[in-house]
Scaffold this motif. Structure first.
Motif, short mmCIF file in Angstrom:
data_model
loop_
_atom_site.label_atom_id
_atom_site.label_comp_id
_atom_site.label_asym_id
_atom_site.label_seq_id
_atom_site.Cartn_x
_atom_site.Cartn_y
_atom_site.Cartn_z
N ALA A 195 7.98 -3.19 -7.35
CA ALA A 195 7.77 -1.88 -6.97
C ALA A 195 7.55 -1.69 -5.49
CB ALA A 195 6.77 -1.37 -8.00
N LYS A 242 12.94 8.52 -5.29
CA LYS A 242 13.12 8.27 -6.67
C LYS A 242 14.74 8.35 -7.05
CE LYS A 242 12.70 10.10 -11.29
NZ LYS A 242 13.09 11.17 -12.28
N PRO A 249 7.88 7.50 -10.56
CA PRO A 249 6.67 8.22 -10.50
C PRO A 249 5.65 7.84 -11.45
CG PRO A 249 8.48 9.65 -10.20
CD PRO A 249 9.02 8.23 -10.68
N ILE A 250 4.61 7.61 -11.17
CA ILE A 250 3.50 7.23 -12.08
C ILE A 250 2.08 8.10 -11.61
CG2 ILE A 250 4.46 4.79 -12.68
CD1 ILE A 250 2.44 3.75 -10.45
N GLY A 251 1.01 7.89 -12.37
CA GLY A 251 0.04 8.57 -12.12
C GLY A 251 -0.74 7.99 -11.01
N SER A 253 -4.22 6.88 -10.92
CA SER A 253 -4.93 5.86 -11.09
C SER A 253 -3.91 4.65 -11.29
CB SER A 253 -5.75 6.12 -12.35
OG SER A 253 -5.08 6.33 -13.48
N GLU A 254 -2.77 4.91 -11.81
CA GLU A 254 -1.92 3.66 -12.03
C GLU A 254 -1.42 3.35 -10.66
OE1 GLU A 254 -0.08 5.12 -16.28
OE2 GLU A 254 0.78 6.04 -14.51
N MET A 255 -1.33 4.11 -9.71
CA MET A 255 -0.49 3.81 -8.70
C MET A 255 -1.85 3.09 -7.83
SD MET A 255 0.33 6.19 -5.31
CE MET A 255 -1.44 6.71 -4.64
N THR A 257 -4.19 1.23 -9.35
CA THR A 257 -4.36 -0.33 -10.02
C THR A 257 -3.36 -1.10 -9.67
OG1 THR A 257 -5.24 1.13 -11.70
CG2 THR A 257 -4.77 -1.44 -12.26
N ALA A 258 -1.94 -0.58 -9.58
CA ALA A 258 -0.86 -1.46 -9.29
C ALA A 258 -0.91 -1.91 -7.71
CB ALA A 258 0.49 -0.70 -9.45
N LEU A 264 2.58 -3.53 -5.67
CA LEU A 264 3.24 -2.50 -5.23
C LEU A 264 3.07 -2.57 -3.74
CD1 LEU A 264 4.26 0.34 -5.55
CD2 LEU A 264 2.08 1.08 -5.61
N SER A 389 5.84 18.63 -10.57
CA SER A 389 6.12 17.69 -11.57
C SER A 389 7.55 17.59 -12.12
CB SER A 389 5.10 17.73 -12.47
OG SER A 389 5.11 16.87 -13.60
N ARG A 390 7.88 19.16 -12.46
CA ARG A 390 9.31 19.21 -13.19
C ARG A 390 10.21 18.66 -12.10
NH1 ARG A 390 6.95 24.25 -14.67
NH2 ARG A 390 6.49 24.23 -16.92
N ASN A 393 10.17 14.82 -12.26
CA ASN A 393 10.64 14.33 -13.18
C ASN A 393 12.07 14.64 -13.52
OD1 ASN A 393 8.65 12.65 -14.71
ND2 ASN A 393 7.42 14.36 -14.14
#
Lengths: 414, 294
Positions: A195, A242, A249-251, A253-255, A257-258, A264, A389-390, A393
């Motif tokens: 990623a 994208k 696209p991720i949240g 906290s996930e970003m 953490t990764a 990443l 966000s729309r 996504n």
């Protein structure tokens, strides 16, 4: 019963007099101490006993200025601490000083009743004189200076240098434009199959793209203009990552953490996160200025928070002013820079290691985070984020999404 | 000395409970309905009359409608799942002869119920992480496609439902297991002597005999799915992406405590109270007749 009778203590007239006198003395002394030493609540959301916020408060209290600052971490988000502050205000006990996000500045002035620092006369002026003019503008809402510009951050590019080296790229030569960045990340993805990029899906980072393209989210009068041709171009560049499959696209906290796990290659996030991200990562991190858009002048934005005085009574206000006075000193700012926020004062303090890119971005000039005006400003902000966000996504096209955002926001900012 | 006699004594004994319920439940409900007709500025303690405008704007709000639809989906999926699967597991657990194993199963199934939302949320956030999470790592290892899970508007609701199920089914399981154990042994033995097989015994004897527990869990599960799922939503998705995983109570929380729009939040609360009241009334009308208390 007999035992109780036997254990009764007789108190003579002299003993009773002595006790009365000592009690009175303690009360008088206590009363004197209370009036000489005001106690003020500092509401914030920074956790940890060794967090710079706690250290600043501790350093202030160590000065024994007749004011005791009490640290109150009342949540982990601006909204959470604002809720509790509102409850306190409604009950007639507002916190003396509160950490307030830039985006809530209008809400703080109109609803929470953040005091204009200039109403505190010379003291207020002296505090403000410590700050750079460019950042004082950020806390100036409709002519009122609603707090001290305490925490300033800006979106920057975080690089995992090991990935860049593994892909045969030079981490010292970070692209300065988004177009070049995407090209380099494409090469990297082919070589490492990892990623390679993550952005935050909120209002802040798209604002950077919109502004760098020459657009704005709200104009100077607070009207939504996020559907201009320039803004559409900026957002198209944002989501291009994208569509080119460089970014899934991720949240937030996930970003984080990764990235910290070394999975990443690059992410765009607040410069203030550096110390936290570094502490959790086992590889070398490099910060670079957020790349601009080819052929368009850079116009980067900022974020963070300010310290506002919400106290209503004179004694609490005077004590709060004492605290803010200390916060404006080089001593306090030096401690505070440990967070990773940028130096907002005129004091010449060393740039913390690794933060050079963020300071360079600051030197280029930063615009404020969008302040959402009016009673329904926060609702408008949420509506805007939902449309972003729309778009991200793929539920709507960029022009339609920004048009939808404008319509939703316009209804709420009337 | 005095003696408490007659109906006054009864009133005296129930008075504290009635007072508490009146002050802390019914009075706030009535006040809430009142607030829903105003624009309430908490800080200035100002009320501006708005009539039914808060209700109209709520019903017109796309986020409310999406929260309403999501709530219906959560109820449609989770209520049957949280009743049927724990019931099935409770039956299976009863067939296990090893007591130690039964205790181990019971503990394993019940632990998620007592784990706090915040801790469970952190663990599940890690599991769902699209880049370094367990689920995608596992999926990729067995040759399946990886997903964005909580970040995918088409999947977020199902992820929330799965975690809510994991978190909530243990309570019903324990209740069913306790109810099944409580069935008089002679009844079961009589059924066996009459030649009833396991299915007949379960459908004709055991399920009717635990009908009070089933009815109770039916009512409480609806309330839990409406209300407690908010913890999972808040920790995992905050209602997103763009409200695709929100529900009515989370929408209420958002209006009241993130946007500080108390008048409209009060209107939402009134609507939720009405919905819950109607749902509970329907449950009583439809199912109470099948409940055997003896």
């Amino acid at each position: 019963m007999t035992g109780m009778k036997n254990s009764k203590i007789k108190i003579g007239r002299r003993a009773a007099l002595g006790m009365g006198v000592s009690t009175a003395a303690v009360m008088v002394a206590g009363g004197a101490a209370r009036s000489a030493n005001a106690s003020i609540d500092i509401v914030h959301f920074f956790s940890g006993a060794d967090h710079p916020m706690e250290l600043v408060i501790k350093a202030f209290n160590a000065k024994n200025l007749g004011v005791t600052a009490v640290s109150r971490q009342e949540g982990t988000t601006y909204e959470a601490i604002t809720q509790k502050a509102m409850a306190g205000i409604a009950a007639g006990r507002p916190p003396a000083v509160m950490t307030t996000g830039w985006k809530l500045a209008s809400f703080a002035k109109h609803t929470l009743g953040a005091q204009d620092l200039r109403q505190f006369g010379a003291d207020g002026g002296a505090i403000i004189d410590n700050y750079k003019e460019s950042v004082v503008k950020l806390v100036t809402i409709e002519g009122s200076i609603v707090g001290i510009p305490w925490a300033l951050s800006t979106p920057v590019l975080y690089i995992n240098t090991e990935h860049w080296k593994a892909a045969g790229l030079d981490p010292a030569a970070i692209p300065t434009t988004i177009e070049d960045l995407y090209a380099k990340l494409g090469q990297m993805q082919q070589k490492t199959n990892k990623a390679v990029l993550a952005y935050e899906v909120n209002e802040w980072e798209p604002q950077a793209f919109i502004q760098n393209a020459g657009g704005d989210v709200l104009d100077g009068a607070g009207k939504p203009v996020m559907d201009s041709a320039a803004a559409v171009y900026g957002m198209q560049k944002f989501v291009e990552a994208k569509t080119r499959k460089l970014w899934n696209p991720i949240g937030l906290s996930e970003m984080l953490t990764a990235f910290q796990a070394g999975a990443l290659s690059a992410m765009v996030t607040s410069s203030a996160r550096l110390s936290g991200v570094k502490a959790q990562s086992a590889f070398e991190i490099k910060l670079a200025k957020m790349p601009g858009l080819e052929g368009r002048p850079r116009r980067m934005n900022s974020g963070g928070n300010f310290l506002s005085i919400l106290a209503r009574n004179k004694e609490q206000q005077a004590a709060a002013v004492q605290f803010l006075k200390f916060c404006a000193t080089p001593e306090a700012m030096k401690i505070w820079l440990g967070t990773g926020y940028l130096n907002t004062t005129k004091h010449d303090l060393p740039i913390p290691a690794g933060q050079e890119a963020a300071y360079a971005q600051l030197a280029d000039g930063l615009t404020p985070e969008t302040v959402w005006p009016g009673a329904r400003g926060l609702e408008a902000l949420k509506a805007h984020i939902d449309w972003i966000s729309r778009i991200v996504n793929g539920s709507v096209s960029v022009p339609d999404g920004l048009k939808g955002s404008k319509e939703a926001v316009a209804k709420l900012l009337v | 000395m005095f003696a408490l006699q007659g109906r006054y004594a009864a009133w005296l004994f129930v008075a504290p409970a009635i007072l508490l319920v009146a002050v802390f439940i019914y009075l706030p409900m009535v006040l809430n309905v009142g607030v829903s007709f105003y624009d309430w500025s908490v800080l200035r303690n100002e009320f501006t009359w708005k009539g039914v405008e808060n209700y109209l704007s709520t019903l017109d709000n796309i986020d409310f409608r999406s929260a309403f639809a999501n709530t219906a989906i959560y109820l449609a999926v989770l209520v049957p799942a949280q009743i049927a699967l724990p019931l099935l597991l409770a039956f299976l657990m009863l067939r296990v002869r090893n007591r130690l194993l039964v205790r181990a199963y019971r503990a394993a199934y019940f632990i998620p119920t007592i784990v706090s939302f915040s801790i469970a949320g952190v663990v599940w956030l890690w599991m769902f992480n699209p880049i370094v999470g367990f689920l995608n790592t596992f999926f990729e290892a067995i040759g399946l496609q990886s997903h964005r899970w909580l970040n995918d508007p088409d999947m977020a609701l199902w992820c929330v439902a799965a975690v809510a199920f994991w978190k909530g089914f243990g309570l019903n399981l324990i209740l069913y297991a306790a109810a099944l154990v409580g069935i008089p042994r002679e009844v079961v033995e009589a059924a066996d002597l009459d030649g009833a097989g396991p299915w007949t015994r379960a459908l004709r004897i055991e399920i009717p005999m635990i009908s009070p527990t089933l009815f109770f869990t039916g009512v409480t599960t609806v309330l839990i799915v409406m209300d407690e799922i908010v913890g999972v939503v808040d920790v995992l998705t905050e209602g997103g992406p763009y409200n695709s995983s929100s529900n009515l109570v989370y929408y209420l929380y958002d209006r009241a405590f993130r946007q500080f729009n108390f008048g409209e939040a009060a209107a939402v609360a009134t609507l939720i109270i009405a919905i819950v009241a109607v749902a509970t009334w329907l449950q009583f009308r439809a199912f109470e007749r099948y409940v055997h208390y003896q």
